[in-house]
Structure formats: structure tokens, C-alpha cells
Design a protein around this motif. Structure first.
Motif, mmCIF file in Angstrom:
data_model
loop_
_atom_site.group_PDB
_atom_site.id
_atom_site.type_symbol
_atom_site.label_atom_id
_atom_site.label_comp_id
_atom_site.label_asym_id
_atom_site.label_seq_id
_atom_site.Cartn_x
_atom_site.Cartn_y
_atom_site.Cartn_z
ATOM 1 N N LEU A 154 -13.018 -16.201 11.455
ATOM 2 C CA LEU A 154 -14.233 -15.547 11.943
ATOM 3 C C LEU A 154 -14.021 -14.031 12.030
ATOM 4 O O LEU A 154 -14.894 -13.251 11.626
ATOM 5 N N LEU A 155 -12.848 -13.619 12.512
ATOM 6 C CA LEU A 155 -12.589 -12.174 12.598
ATOM 7 C C LEU A 155 -12.558 -11.542 11.212
ATOM 8 O O LEU A 155 -13.005 -10.404 11.026
ATOM 9 N N ALA A 156 -12.053 -12.288 10.221
ATOM 10 C CA ALA A 156 -12.060 -11.766 8.847
ATOM 11 C C ALA A 156 -13.509 -11.576 8.390
ATOM 12 O O ALA A 156 -13.856 -10.596 7.723
ATOM 13 N N ARG A 157 -14.366 -12.520 8.765
ATOM 14 C CA ARG A 157 -15.799 -12.407 8.418
ATOM 15 C C ARG A 157 -16.425 -11.189 9.129
ATOM 16 O O ARG A 157 -17.231 -10.462 8.529
ATOM 17 N N VAL A 158 -16.027 -10.967 10.387
ATOM 18 C CA VAL A 158 -16.535 -9.798 11.124
ATOM 19 C C VAL A 158 -16.177 -8.524 10.362
ATOM 20 O O VAL A 158 -17.030 -7.652 10.143
ATOM 21 N N ARG A 159 -14.932 -8.436 9.917
ATOM 22 C CA ARG A 159 -14.498 -7.222 9.191
ATOM 23 C C ARG A 159 -15.286 -7.063 7.889
ATOM 24 O O ARG A 159 -15.694 -5.973 7.507
ATOM 25 N N GLU A 160 -15.494 -8.217 7.224
ATOM 26 C CA GLU A 160 -16.252 -8.201 5.962
ATOM 27 C C GLU A 160 -17.681 -7.677 6.207
ATOM 28 O O GLU A 160 -18.188 -6.850 5.452
ATOM 29 N N VAL A 161 -18.302 -8.178 7.300
ATOM 30 C CA VAL A 161 -19.677 -7.762 7.614
ATOM 31 C C VAL A 161 -19.715 -6.266 7.921
ATOM 32 O O VAL A 161 -20.576 -5.533 7.419
ATOM 33 N N VAL A 162 -18.776 -5.808 8.748
ATOM 34 C CA VAL A 162 -18.740 -4.385 9.119
ATOM 35 C C VAL A 162 -18.616 -3.529 7.855
ATOM 36 O O VAL A 162 -19.338 -2.543 7.674
ATOM 37 N N ASP A 163 -17.729 -3.944 6.944
ATOM 38 C CA ASP A 163 -17.538 -3.181 5.699
ATOM 39 C C ASP A 163 -18.807 -3.200 4.846
ATOM 40 O O ASP A 163 -19.195 -2.193 4.261
ATOM 41 N N GLU A 164 -19.440 -4.389 4.792
ATOM 42 C CA GLU A 164 -20.627 -4.520 3.938
ATOM 43 C C GLU A 164 -21.790 -3.687 4.494
ATOM 44 O O GLU A 164 -22.508 -3.032 3.737
ATOM 45 N N VAL A 165 -21.951 -3.730 5.825
ATOM 46 C CA VAL A 165 -23.028 -2.934 6.433
ATOM 47 C C VAL A 165 -22.790 -1.458 6.130
ATOM 48 O O VAL A 165 -23.706 -0.724 5.759
ATOM 49 N N ARG A 166 -21.530 -1.055 6.255
ATOM 50 C CA ARG A 166 -21.200 0.360 5.991
ATOM 51 C C ARG A 166 -21.473 0.701 4.524
ATOM 52 O O ARG A 166 -22.071 1.715 4.204
ATOM 53 N N ALA A 167 -21.054 -0.222 3.634
ATOM 54 C CA ALA A 167 -21.226 0.049 2.203
ATOM 55 C C ALA A 167 -22.697 0.132 1.816
ATOM 56 O O ALA A 167 -23.070 0.877 0.910
ATOM 57 N N HIS A 168 -23.546 -0.625 2.520
ATOM 58 C CA HIS A 168 -24.966 -0.636 2.158
ATOM 59 C C HIS A 168 -25.777 0.422 2.891
ATOM 60 O O HIS A 168 -26.969 0.556 2.654
ATOM 61 N N SER A 169 -25.121 1.129 3.815
ATOM 62 C CA SER A 169 -25.869 2.165 4.516
ATOM 63 C C SER A 169 -26.045 3.355 3.581
ATOM 64 O O SER A 169 -25.097 3.830 2.963
ATOM 65 N N SER A 170 -27.279 3.835 3.508
ATOM 66 C CA SER A 170 -27.520 4.992 2.635
ATOM 67 C C SER A 170 -27.304 6.295 3.404
ATOM 68 O O SER A 170 -27.432 7.378 2.847
ATOM 69 N N LEU A 171 -26.986 6.172 4.705
ATOM 70 C CA LEU A 171 -26.875 7.378 5.530
ATOM 71 C C LEU A 171 -25.803 8.321 5.022
ATOM 72 O O LEU A 171 -25.994 9.532 4.957
ATOM 73 N N ARG A 172 -24.642 7.745 4.649
ATOM 74 C CA ARG A 172 -23.537 8.601 4.216
ATOM 75 C C ARG A 172 -23.938 9.403 2.967
ATOM 76 O O ARG A 172 -23.719 10.607 2.876
ATOM 77 N N ALA A 173 -24.574 8.676 2.022
ATOM 78 C CA ALA A 173 -24.981 9.351 0.787
ATOM 79 C C ALA A 173 -26.006 10.451 1.081
ATOM 80 O O ALA A 173 -25.936 11.555 0.520
ATOM 81 N N GLN A 174 -26.936 10.148 1.995
ATOM 82 C CA GLN A 174 -27.959 11.154 2.331
ATOM 83 C C GLN A 174 -27.316 12.369 2.995
ATOM 84 O O GLN A 174 -27.671 13.514 2.692
ATOM 85 N N ILE A 175 -26.392 12.099 3.915
ATOM 86 C CA ILE A 175 -25.720 13.193 4.616
ATOM 87 C C ILE A 175 -24.955 14.069 3.623
ATOM 88 O O ILE A 175 -25.021 15.298 3.666
ATOM 89 N N ASP A 176 -24.261 13.400 2.695
ATOM 90 C CA ASP A 176 -23.504 14.157 1.684
ATOM 91 C C ASP A 176 -24.458 14.947 0.778
ATOM 92 O O ASP A 176 -24.207 16.106 0.461
ATOM 93 N N SER A 177 -25.574 14.294 0.396
ATOM 94 C CA SER A 177 -26.474 14.976 -0.551
ATOM 95 C C SER A 177 -27.158 16.181 0.094
ATOM 96 O O SER A 177 -27.566 17.106 -0.604
ATOM 97 N N LEU A 178 -27.272 16.172 1.424
ATOM 98 C CA LEU A 178 -27.887 17.328 2.099
ATOM 99 C C LEU A 178 -26.860 18.421 2.402
ATOM 100 O O LEU A 178 -27.169 19.425 3.033
ATOM 101 N N GLY A 179 -25.605 18.171 1.999
ATOM 102 C CA GLY A 179 -24.584 19.208 2.125
ATOM 103 C C GLY A 179 -23.951 19.322 3.502
ATOM 104 O O GLY A 179 -23.348 20.359 3.829
ATOM 105 N N VAL A 180 -24.068 18.270 4.323
ATOM 106 C CA VAL A 180 -23.409 18.299 5.636
ATOM 107 C C VAL A 180 -21.892 18.226 5.416
ATOM 108 O O VAL A 180 -21.421 17.402 4.628
ATOM 109 N N THR A 181 -21.145 19.080 6.114
ATOM 110 C CA THR A 181 -19.682 18.976 6.051
ATOM 111 C C THR A 181 -19.249 17.939 7.085
ATOM 112 O O THR A 181 -19.568 18.069 8.265
ATOM 113 N N VAL A 182 -18.543 16.892 6.621
ATOM 114 C CA VAL A 182 -18.160 15.809 7.532
ATOM 115 C C VAL A 182 -16.652 15.821 7.748
ATOM 116 O O VAL A 182 -15.882 15.826 6.778
#
Ligand SMILES: Cc1cc2nc3c(=O)[nH]c(=O)nc-3n(C[C@H](O)[C@H](O)[C@H](O)COP(=O)(O)OP(=O)(O)OC[C@H]3O[C@@H](n4cnc5c(N)ncnc54)[C@H](O)[C@@H]3O)c2cc1C
Length: 487
Positions: free
Chosen positions: A81-109
Motif C-alpha cells: 500500500l505504501l508503494a502505491r501511495v508513493r506511485e500516486v504521489v509521483d503520478e499526481v506530481r507528474a500530471h500537474s501542469s503547475l510546474r510547467a506553467q511556473i517554468d514557462s512564466l520564467g519563475v526562478t525556482v
């Protein structure tokens, strides 16, 4: 280089603040101690919801026999179950468009920059990152679990320790029966722990409507959770050969309880420890949260704060709203406010519970009200699904017919409440909701039923709809058997 905006913390509040500031043309830096996504993605809703989904699957597996499907008793492998939790966390992160939007707007992270602190009112120093200067700063550093200052407190755990367990503890004390405590209790009870839930006050879920607290408490007891209300004051914790013992006192008498694991869920405090707020002259309030006005502005006009660090509702949608408002005001000057939004709140326990608007007690303080309740065992969908425990309660203003609050316990309570929130936010009157032919047979359909029931009490005309047809059919069946269910 002097930037326009520094945002501290990359949780929901900080991500939206950085995005908004950059979108408005500000040269923006986002700096965060650890992973992108903050507590919401890594330690809060996403992983906890995954555990709650596993708990749901266990109870659904137990229902299979009722529908003629033969499989054995479900067995949980916690490490899988914990392996599934990690998988879900990674997948949610991978599917979030926020990072791409932040990068495309030139925010320094700057990720994994360690603790950021104010060196002065315009300068931020990071433990393992850069020294930054900006005209404006937005603090979005979130919160942490409150600890107790009693002897032996270091022997207790928080919800975060769930990720380090290698197996399900045989027994568990959960201290604190607010939203986090009841979720931990409900999930680990489903996983097979013997759970005892301790609440200092007279009822669990003290900020919910009293009927909701009573129903969840009763359901918890039926499911095997031992609920202790008014249990007294904790004196200390001590180690035992198999776990932890809690010593408490009540009215001069001393009591104790022990279990393999003790989880503290006694509140959430601002994560201000490392920020050195005093160097910037930023004030905190009497609860230790960063003090902000309606523009999210702190005691220093060029410093703003948003999200859990301000100690308001402490939920993801509110954190993002505050982040948006803080960044807008930081860039354009203090002009926009959040106002008083309609806020649905719910939890994914078994049974689920959710609310929007005022509780009955709060509504009575300021309004002349009518309440209506429809029980889940009188709706078709819940009967089909074998999920008949629960109710939907609607609170209506007697003069204006506007809906002041809706409280639901039972299957899909959180989803039902989203629909109620939209109706309330749209300013619908109760008879208007009753007139909407919501699909049959659905969980949300109960809203038309409960609205029709309230409207009838207010002598408002209610047209003949599928939901009322269902109501009439079910109540005629029940009248034959002598049990009316609507009030
Ligand atoms: C068990 C649990 C379940 C929850 N379930 C729900 C739910 O179902 N729905 C919901 O809406 N909400 C839920 N919440 C609440 C939700 O997670 C928070 O309201 C939300 O994460 C707040 O966002 P934030 O951006 O203010 O803070 P956070 O998400 O806490 O992010 C703050 C970020 O700031 C960083 N940071 C802190 N201090 C510093 C510093 N000095 N320097 C640099 N970086 C720093 C942190 O590392 C973190 O990344 C839950 C919370 C918990 C604990």
C-alpha cells in the motif's frame, strides 16, 4: 539582484502566488525547503486520501458477498500500500501542469533550498540555497502538527509517521478527534488496528453540526472504534514493552491507556520556527499564526502571507485562493479580498461527513430557521448500493427561503455537499432547488428531496418531480410498514 517578489514555500498557496505574480509580470523567485507541492502533495491530502481509498476498497470487498460475488476476506499488505501511495504521489506530481506553467512564466525556482529565513525585511537567506532580495515577499510556509509539552511526548507519533510504519500496529490510541484524528482512526480501524479515539471535549468533530458528530460517533462505535469523549487531561506518556502508555487525569482521578502506537492529532500550528519573522518585523497573532488583514497583508505592508501559515481554514482551496489574492495585491497594491466564500468542507472517513454553510446551532443564533432531514435509508440509490447509513440535513431561513447550511453523513457525503455549495453560492431559494429534476437514482438526488421537504414546511409549492416521486413511492411503502423517514 533585486527581484520584485520572493515567495517562500511551494505548497498550494506558494505555487499559485508565484504563478499569479509572474503572470502579472513580476520578476518572481519561489524558494522552498523540500519538494515542490508542499504538504498537500507529499504528506497531506494526496497520500492520506490514497490510504482512505484503500480503506474504502476493504469495506467494498466485504460487500461483495451481498451481491453474489465470492472472494475471500481482504488481506492488507501495508508495504504494498505504501508503494502505491508513493506511485500516486509521483503520478499526481507528474500530471500537474503547475510546474510547467511556473517554468514557462520564467519563475526562478529553488527546490530543496533548506529553511529560508528573513535576514532583514527585504532579504531572505536559505540554509542550502541563495541569499535573495526583493521589493515584496509572500510567506506561504504552511503549518505543522501541534505537539504537547508533557513528559514523554516524544514517544508519540503524528499522521506523517504512517509513511514510516512497516506494518499495521495491532492497537492505536488517537488523541484528538478533529478532522485529522477521525481520519487516522477510521483508516487504521479499517486496516485492522484496535483503535481508541480520545477527545478532550464533550463530542468528536466539535466544529461540525451536532447531528453529524453524533452520527459519526455512533457509526465509529458500531465499527469497533472505542470513542472516549471528555476523557480528561493528559499528564504524560511512557514507554511500555509493547508500545506507549498515556497517563491522564479527570476530576482528581488518574487513568491510563496503552497501545502499540499513539498518534497525536491535537491541532495544526504555523510553521514559523525557522523564518526569523522578528528580523522583518512581521507580527503573529495570539494563536501564533502570521497576522494578515483582508488583503493578506502582514504587519509589514510589503510582506504578504497566504495558506495555512495564516491559520484560517487550512485547506487546499483556501490556500490557493489566498495565494492568488496575496500575489495580486503584492503586485498591484492592496485592492482585492477573498470576501466570504461558500466553503464546502468534508472528510473521507467511514462514514464520510461534510458540511457547507452554518451549523444548526450557529444558524439559530442569527436566523429564524426551518430544518429538514432525509435519511439515506429512504433513498433508492443508497438502497441499491447497500449504503443506507446516514442523512442529509438542510437549514433554511424562514423569511427569505435561502439555504443557510447543509450537512451530510454517509456514502458520497463530500460530493453531495459540493452540489449543495453551488446551490447556496448561486443564492437559490430552497423551492428552486426542489424543482431541479436531479438524476435518478443518484446520491446528489437527496438534495432535491431534502429541499422539497423544507419547502413543504414553509408552505411553498413544490412541483412533482422524479425525486419526489421516489420519495412518495418509498414513503408509501414505509407507511404500509409503519415507518416514515422524512422530517
Ligand atoms: C492529514 C492531512 C489531510 C489533509 N486533507 C486535506 C483534504 O482532504 N483537503 C484539503 O483541502 N486539505 C487537506 N489538508 C490540508 C492541506 O494539506 C493544507 O491546507 C495545505 O497543504 C496548505 O497549503 P500551504 O501552501 O499553505 O502549505 P503547505 O502545503 O504546508 O506548504 C508549505 C511549504 O512551505 C515549505 N516551508 C515551510 N517553512 C519554510 C521555510 N522556512 N523555508 C522554505 N520553505 C518552507 C514547506 O516545506 C512546504 O513545502 C490536510 C492536511 C493534513 C495534515
Amino acid at each position: 539582484m533585486m527581484m520584485d517578489i520572493i515567495v517562500i514555500g511551494a505548497g498550494p498557496a506558494g505555487l499559485i502566488a508565484a504563478l499569479r505574480a509572474a503572470d502579472l509580470g513580476a520578476r518572481t523567485v519561489l524558494v522552498t525547503r523540500a519538494e515542490f507541492g508542499g504538504m498537500a502533495a507529499n504528506d497531506g491530502p494526496v497520500p492520506v486520501r490514497t490510504l482512505a481509498h484503500a480503506a474504502r476498497l476493504i469495506r467494498e470487498a466485504r460487500q461483495l458477498g451481498q451481491y453474489g460475488i465470492g472472494v475471500g476476506e481482504p488481506v492488507l499488505d501495508y508495504s504494498c500500500l505504501l508503494a502505491r501511495v508513493r506511485e500516486v504521489v509521483d503520478e499526481v506530481r507528474a500530471h500537474s501542469s503547475l510546474r510547467a506553467q511556473i517554468d514557462s512564466l520564467g519563475v526562478t525556482v529553488y527546490e530543496h533550498a533548506g529553511v529560508a529565513r528573513f535576514a532583514d525585511a527585504h532579504t531572505i537567506e536559505c540554509e542550502s540555497g541563495p541569499r535573495l532580495h526583493a521589493e515584496k515577499i509572500i510567506i506561504c510556509a504552511g503549518g505543522v502538527s501541534r505537539r504537547l509539552s508533557v513528559p514523554g511526548c516524544e514517544l508519540t507519533s503524528t499522521h506523517s509517521d504512517a509513511w514510516k510504519l512497516t506494518s499495521i500496529p495491532q492497537s492505536m490510541l488517537v488523541i484528538g478527534a478533529g478532522a485529522t484524528g477521525v481520519q487516522v482512526a477510521s483508516i487504521f480501524n479499517a486496516f485492522g488496528s484496535r483503535v481508541q479515539l480520545y477527545q478532550t471535549g464533550p463530542r468528536i468533530l466539535p466544529s461540525e453540526d451536532e447531528d453529524v458528530s453524533a452520527a459519526v460517533s455512533e457509526a465509529f462505535r458500531e465499527s469497533g472504534i472505542v470513542v472516549h469523549e471528555n476523557f480528561g487531561v493528559i499528564e504524560s506518556f511512557e514507554k511500555t514493552p509493547t508500545g506507549v502508555r498515556m497517563i491522564f487525569s479527570k476530576n482528581g482521578d488518574r487513568g491510563s491507556a496503552e497501545a502499540a502506537l499513539t498518534v497525536l492529532a491535537v491541532g495544526w500550528v504555523a510553521d514559523t520556527a525557522g523564518l526569523s519573522l522578528a528580523n522583518a518585523g512581521v507580527n503573529t497573532n495570539h494563536r501564533g499564526f502570521v497576522q494578515v488583514d483582508e488583503y493578506q497583508q502582514t504587519s509589514k505592508p510589503h510582506i504578504f502571507a497566504a495558506g495555512d501559515i495564516t491559520g484560517r481554514l487550512m485547506l487546499v482551496p483556501q490556500a490557493t485562493q489566498e495565494g492568488f489574492v496575496a500575489a495580486t495585491n503584492a503586485v498591484r497594491g492592496p485592492k482585492v479580498t477573498i470576501g466570504e466564500p461558500i466553503t464546502p468542507i468534508g472528510s473521507f472517513t467511514d462514514p464520510e461527513y461534510a458540511q457547507v454553510g452554518l451549523t444548526e446551532a450557529k444558524a439559530r443564533e442569527t436566523h429564524d430557521i426551518v430544518t429538514a432531514i432525509v435519511r439515506f435509508d429512504s433513498t433508492t440509490r443508497t438502497i441499491i448500493d447497500g449504503r443506507k447509513a446516514g442523512f442529509c440535513k438542510l437549514i433554511v431561513d424562514r423569511k427569505t427561503f435561502s439555504m443557510l447550511g447543509c450537512h451530510v453523513v454517509g456514502e458520497r457525503a463530500v460530493e453531495i455537499t459540493q452540489v449543495a455549495a453551488i446551490a447556496i453560492a448561486a443564492g437559490m431559494r430552497v423551492n428552486e432547488l426542489a424543482h431541479i429534476p436531479l438524476s435518478f437514482p443518484t446520491y446528489a438526488g437527496i438534495l432535491a428531496r431534502v429541499a422539497a421537504s423544507a419547502a413543504r414546511k414553509l408552505n411553498l409549492e413544490v412541483s412533482w418531480q422524479a425525486n419526489q416521486a421516489e420519495s412518495a413511492w418509498l414513503s408509501s411503502e414505509k407507511t404500509k410498514r409503519g415507518a416514515g423517514k422524512e422530517s
